[in-house]
Design a protein around this motif. Sequence first.
Motif, PDB file in Angstrom:
ATOM      1  N   TYR A 174     -17.851 -21.896   8.966  1.00  0.00           N
ATOM      2  CA  TYR A 174     -19.014 -23.223   9.095  1.00  0.00           C
ATOM      3  C   TYR A 174     -20.452 -22.444   9.633  1.00  0.00           C
ATOM      4  CZ  TYR A 174     -19.008 -22.190  14.251  1.00  0.00           C
ATOM      5  OH  TYR A 174     -18.886 -21.962  15.658  1.00  0.00           O
ATOM      6  N   PRO A 195     -10.728 -31.688  15.606  1.00  0.00           N
ATOM      7  CA  PRO A 195     -11.880 -31.088  14.911  1.00  0.00           C
ATOM      8  C   PRO A 195     -12.631 -31.769  13.760  1.00  0.00           C
ATOM      9  CG  PRO A 195      -9.830 -29.923  14.945  1.00  0.00           C
ATOM     10  CD  PRO A 195      -9.331 -31.098  15.801  1.00  0.00           C
ATOM     11  N   LEU A 218     -15.512 -33.555  15.705  1.00  0.00           N
ATOM     12  CA  LEU A 218     -16.511 -32.428  15.761  1.00  0.00           C
ATOM     13  C   LEU A 218     -17.319 -32.390  14.313  1.00  0.00           C
ATOM     14  CD1 LEU A 218     -18.012 -30.151  17.405  1.00  0.00           C
ATOM     15  CD2 LEU A 218     -16.361 -28.628  16.477  1.00  0.00           C
ATOM     16  N   LEU A 219     -16.631 -32.586  13.551  1.00  0.00           N
ATOM     17  CA  LEU A 219     -17.218 -32.611  12.025  1.00  0.00           C
ATOM     18  C   LEU A 219     -17.960 -33.659  11.787  1.00  0.00           C
ATOM     19  CD1 LEU A 219     -15.535 -31.588   8.635  1.00  0.00           C
ATOM     20  CD2 LEU A 219     -16.883 -33.384   8.677  1.00  0.00           C
ATOM     21  N   ILE A 242     -11.698 -25.125  14.404  1.00  0.00           N
ATOM     22  CA  ILE A 242     -13.022 -25.710  13.687  1.00  0.00           C
ATOM     23  C   ILE A 242     -12.774 -25.557  12.349  1.00  0.00           C
ATOM     24  CG2 ILE A 242     -15.528 -25.180  13.271  1.00  0.00           C
ATOM     25  CD1 ILE A 242     -15.860 -24.361  16.133  1.00  0.00           C
ATOM     26  N   THR A 280     -17.752 -27.854   9.330  1.00  0.00           N
ATOM     27  CA  THR A 280     -18.442 -28.486  10.228  1.00  0.00           C
ATOM     28  C   THR A 280     -19.930 -27.921  10.588  1.00  0.00           C
ATOM     29  OG1 THR A 280     -16.356 -28.343  11.570  1.00  0.00           O
ATOM     30  CG2 THR A 280     -18.241 -28.684  12.956  1.00  0.00           C
ATOM     31  N   HIS A 311     -23.543 -29.700  15.192  1.00  0.00           N
ATOM     32  CA  HIS A 311     -22.435 -30.489  15.931  1.00  0.00           C
ATOM     33  C   HIS A 311     -21.804 -29.628  17.152  1.00  0.00           C
ATOM     34  CE1 HIS A 311     -21.738 -33.503  12.497  1.00  0.00           C
ATOM     35  NE2 HIS A 311     -23.214 -33.377  12.748  1.00  0.00           N
TER      36      HIS A 311
END
Length: 348
Positions: free
Chosen positions: A34, A294, A297-298, A328, A332, A336
Amino acid sequence: MLRPHLSQDRLISALSGRTVDPPPIWLMRQAGRYLPEYREVRAKAGSFLGLCLNPELAAEVTLQPLRRFDLDAAIVFSDILMVPYALGQKVEFVEGEGPKLEPVRSAEGLARLDRAAAEARFAPVYETLRLVVTELPSGVPVIGFCGAPWTVATYMVEGAGSKDQAQARLWAYRDAASFQSLIDLLVETSVAYLLGQVKAGARVLQIFDSWAGSLPENEFARWCSTPTRSIVAGVKAEAPDVPIIGFPRGAGAQAETYARETGIDAIGCDTSMPLSFMRETLQARLPVQGNLDPLLLLAGGEPMEARVTTILNTLGGAPFVFNLGHGILPDTPPEHVARLVELVKGKA
């Protein structure tokens, strides 16, 4: 440039059973695809395994998230399949497909594994740790890790990742004695590997049992809890002050017996673990770690922020480490992650 860390050893304090406010935060796979700077280094390395085995480049990607985010720990950049690689099993990572191994499915395959050569093959990971430690701010420990024997065995037997770990489960059912020999070898090798990481500078350890959830109740103790207990005991015999986090992904209600029987210092919880169970059953016994989805979070935005608040309100009043319920995801947005860290640190 790595930022100075004013509070000392926040992660270790929480793992030692103290309530830290705000709680410490680190993220599984915090060094990864990411981050654009990771992708640049990964291209230089030529392959994922090549990156793991290049101490200078592995140290660089280990430190990258600490330059961006106010995290409370680094985790050494490596992979749980370093153990089968060190034992001489053929391991490669195929772009777009994941790990591929030459399957081990019999006593004959076991006989070809070479414990004596493992330490030399672990040497690049130890050097990575030594390089990282010299760059970390005071109060930010580096986490070493290994895969749990059951999870590593599933990859070794399947020859890849799988949805149901069928080949490993069948071997364990059909010939438990020879499968136990594989588990015993992985316990012995993992103890040596973790102690080598401690000697190289790791101050916290995590044992990833990513496929613990595929084991039925009557097999869970034999192939998950018992080998983990042996690893913890082996490490603690020589490094009693190094906290060990166990992460039995998918364990569900069996997480309680895992927490009680393995000797771990803290338990990592996946996204499916109810917060009430974490607080009332697990956190009453030991520090807990987790467990933001996760995918949240994305997605970011209000749904993520609301869940972060709920997790903090539920678990933050006792020993707790904020983390994700798994690693993660590659898509992502870094902003964020920055927002998540601000929320946990109370800087929003």
